[in-house]
Design an enzyme around this catalytic site. Structure first.
Site, PDB file in Angstrom:
ATOM      1  N   SER A   1      -0.126  -1.332   0.909  1.00  0.00           N
ATOM      2  CA  SER A   1      -0.237  -0.553   2.152  1.00  0.00           C
ATOM      3  C   SER A   1      -0.819   0.846   1.988  1.00  0.00           C
ATOM      4  CB  SER A   1       1.124  -0.454   2.845  1.00  0.00           C
ATOM      5  OG  SER A   1       1.405  -1.648   3.526  1.00  0.00           O
TER       6      SER A   1
ATOM      7  N   SER B   1      -0.528  -1.139   5.686  1.00  0.00           N
ATOM      8  CA  SER B   1       0.130  -0.629   6.868  1.00  0.00           C
ATOM      9  C   SER B   1      -0.089   0.866   7.107  1.00  0.00           C
ATOM     10  CB  SER B   1       1.639  -0.898   6.789  1.00  0.00           C
ATOM     11  OG  SER B   1       2.236  -0.145   5.746  1.00  0.00           O
TER      12      SER B   1
ATOM     13  N   LYS C   1       2.740   9.664   6.963  1.00  0.00           N
ATOM     14  CA  LYS C   1       2.995   8.361   7.589  1.00  0.00           C
ATOM     15  C   LYS C   1       4.351   8.398   8.284  1.00  0.00           C
ATOM     16  CE  LYS C   1       3.134   3.411   6.375  1.00  0.00           C
ATOM     17  NZ  LYS C   1       3.091   2.447   5.243  1.00  0.00           N
TER      18      LYS C   1
END
Lengths: 96, 487
Positions: B179, B155, B80
């Site tokens: 997330s 997210s 990420k």
């Protein structure tokens, strides 16, 4: 309790150093009012005898307070938008 | 033999170590898969082809020299874009960090690479990890591999979509209010949010420091356990990382479900949960019962206040953490501002997207004079009540089970204009962050063609029980073996 106005948003935006457009000011006022209205539910709880919880650490740790090398200055300044003579340059601090 | 990109991380590692296949061939197969499907999915912000092939060849050389085989030898991994890798972009999905190149590498990434994992690229995310759909990225919209007209969740939507699309068997995400777990559920993959303090956050860009935690995505619980064994443990560079020994999570998988007590907060699940998600959830519970677990009903009376508490605490911390983006030391700087005050304001106005601004405004408001006691302090107290709910419940059961998300993957734009509706999608995931406990999201089938998710929560530092039950669930089901049709 909440009735967030555009003035409230302006005040908070100043505190947060955010410049907002007129459209954003109106939108955020409406949305924040809605969010805070929803958050009103926590006002109904009796929390007088409850300790606030600031983190969830159950097993934190402290390191020895020993000086050590940080990052090299040149390395850090590589990411700076306007480095000059080993420093961060900024525009005038007091109004012109 | 199935295509290399369909293999689990554990299988890849076994084959690479046995020299049946080289790490380079594995990396090439995943990069080829990535080229074939990335145009549809848009999971990555940066693909590191040359770097990945170099790292893979280094793994092969070390094995050829007879060095000990590391835990993730040759396993491709997607990171990420909120975790730093020295010298490479870390954008956090934000324009304000577009040009930023960190001078250090996150411990979580360094640990994966030291264990022989091969980083393929950096994945898309909601700006500063604020969102539940990855629509708040300043760069691109990541699509759900199961239905390209729908969001992957957020997210960490890019990481979840990458694993579902078979471009990587393993990925890292971060979980501040769900997330990792929510996108895992929406994309039909496994996601683990470890206990607060389990994984070092050195080199992770902070969103809400009392809630943020790094964790792995994979398609099997076995792979998540393998990655967790590498990721967890104390780091002198992060004083909030716990000095506890890390169990062999892979060894814990063999335990099965026998004797486990699963608490279900039925009262909290009565309303607002999609029918299909609820049906798959009930079926998942029966699978666990068949594996030897016992169901007990539990009460978590303060959970209805979790979303309100979370959005006060998280935004307050975010407003403080994001004060560092001032255009002075790194990142974007507004052009030719008249003075320092305008430099701050104009840089932040140009650099931040609407959701980040909204949360900074909300967080600054709840911390501001006159409102601090009624909102921030009170939310911290309710957080204590929520933690106590879990402490009490874990006297009567070993894990708490809920659906991971009340709704399946939604369409682009469906919730984008209504922040409160978006926040309510986190109802089942935020309590774990507030309480600091670990959570595991496991795919538990499909409803109307979209993945459904089971969430298990456990006592602090008891990831072993989560992984053991997760493995028992996957041993009795084949949902995790289904692959989206991406051509």
């Amino acid at each position: 309790m909440p009735k967030v106005t555009v003035e409230t948003v302006d005040h908070v935006a100043r505190l947060a150093r955010l410049s907002l457009t007129d459209e954003e000011r109106a939108l955020f006022a409406r949305q924040l009012d809605q969010i805070l209205e929803y958050a009103e539910s926590i006002q109904s709880l009796d929390t007088d005898a409850v300790e606030p919880m600031s983190h969830a650490l159950t097993a934190g740790t402290f390191r020895a307070d020993v000086p050590r090398e940080g990052l090299a200055r040149d390395r850090v300044l590589e990411s700076a938008p306007d480095p000059r003579d080993g420093l961060f340059r900024v525009p005038r601090v007091l109004g012109g | 033999m199935s295509a290399l990109h369909e293999l689990s991380a554990s299988d890849i590692r076994r084959k690479v170590v046995a020299r049946e296949v080289s790490a380079e061939e594995v990396a090439k197969a995943h990069l080829a898969r990535l080229k074939a499907v990335e145009g549809k999915v848009d999971a990555y912000l940066l693909v590191l082809e040359d770097r990945a092939l170099e790292k893979a060849r280094a793994v092969d050389r070390a094995l050829a020299e007879g060095r000990p085989a590391p835990a993730l030898a040759g396993v491709p991994v997607a990171i990420k874009d909120v975790l730093d890798i020295e010298g490479l972009p870390t954008t956090c999905g934000s324009r304000i960090l577009e040009a930023y190149r960190p001078p250090f590498t996150a411990t979580a990434v360094a640990r994966l690479e030291a264990a022989g994992a091969v980083v393929l690229g950096k994945t898309n995310m909601d700006e500063f990890a604020m969102g539940s759909s990855t629509e708040n990225s300043a760069y691109k919209k990541t699509k759900n591999p199961w239905d390209l007209t729908r969001v992957p969740g957020g997210s960490s939507g890019g990481s979840a979509a990458a694993v579902a699309a078979r471009t990587a068997p393993l990925a890292l995400g971060t979980d501040t209010g769900g997330s990792i777990r929510q996108p895992a559920a929406l994309c039909g993959v496994v996601g683990l949010k470890p206990t607060y303090g389990r994984v070092s956050r050195y080199g992770l860009v902070a969103f809400a420091s009392s809630l943020d935690q790094i964790g792995p995505f994979a398609r099997t619980v076995e792979d998540v356990a393998l990655a967790a064994s590498v990721l967890c443990g104390h780091d002198p560079l992060d004083s909030t990382s716990a000095s506890l020994s890390v169990p062999d999570f892979t060894a814990a998988l063999a335990g099965g479900g026998r004797g486990a007590r699963i608490g279900v907060p039925w009262g909290f699940l009565k309303e607002g949960v999609d029918e299909g998600q609820m049906a798959r959830f009930r079926e998942a519970l029966s699978v666990l019962e068949k594996a030897g677990a016992r169901l007990v009903e539990v009460q978590l009376p303060h959970l209805p206040h979790a979303i309100a508490t979370y959005y006060i605490v998280a935004t307050a911390e975010a407003s403080s953490n994001l004060a560092r983006y001032d255009g002075v030391r790194y990142g974007l700087r507004a052009k030719d501002p008249a003075d320092l005050g305008r430099l701050y304001g104009e840089t932040r106005d140009r650099g931040f997207g609407p959701e980040v601004k909204r949360r900074i405004i909300l967080g600054t408001f709840v911390l501001s004079s006159g409102y601090y006691d009624a909102y921030y302090l009170r939310a911290q107290k309710v957080r204590t009540l929520i933690r106590r709910d879990f402490e009490r419940v874990f006297e009567a059961c070993d894990v708490v089970a809920t659906p991971t998300s009340p709704v399946p993957a939604f369409r682009f734009g469906e919730k984008a204009d209504d922040p409160l509706q978006m926040y309510l999608a986190d109802i089942f995931t935020v309590p774990a962050n507030l309480a600091g406990i670990p959570g595991l999201a496991i795919p538990c089938g499909f409803a109307a063609g979209l993945p459904a998710g089971l969430q298990l929560l456990a006592r602090p530092f008891d990831e072993e029980t989560l992984l053991r039950l997760g493995a028992a669930y996957q041993a009795g089901t084949d949902h995790h073996l289904q692959s989206p049709k991406l051509g």
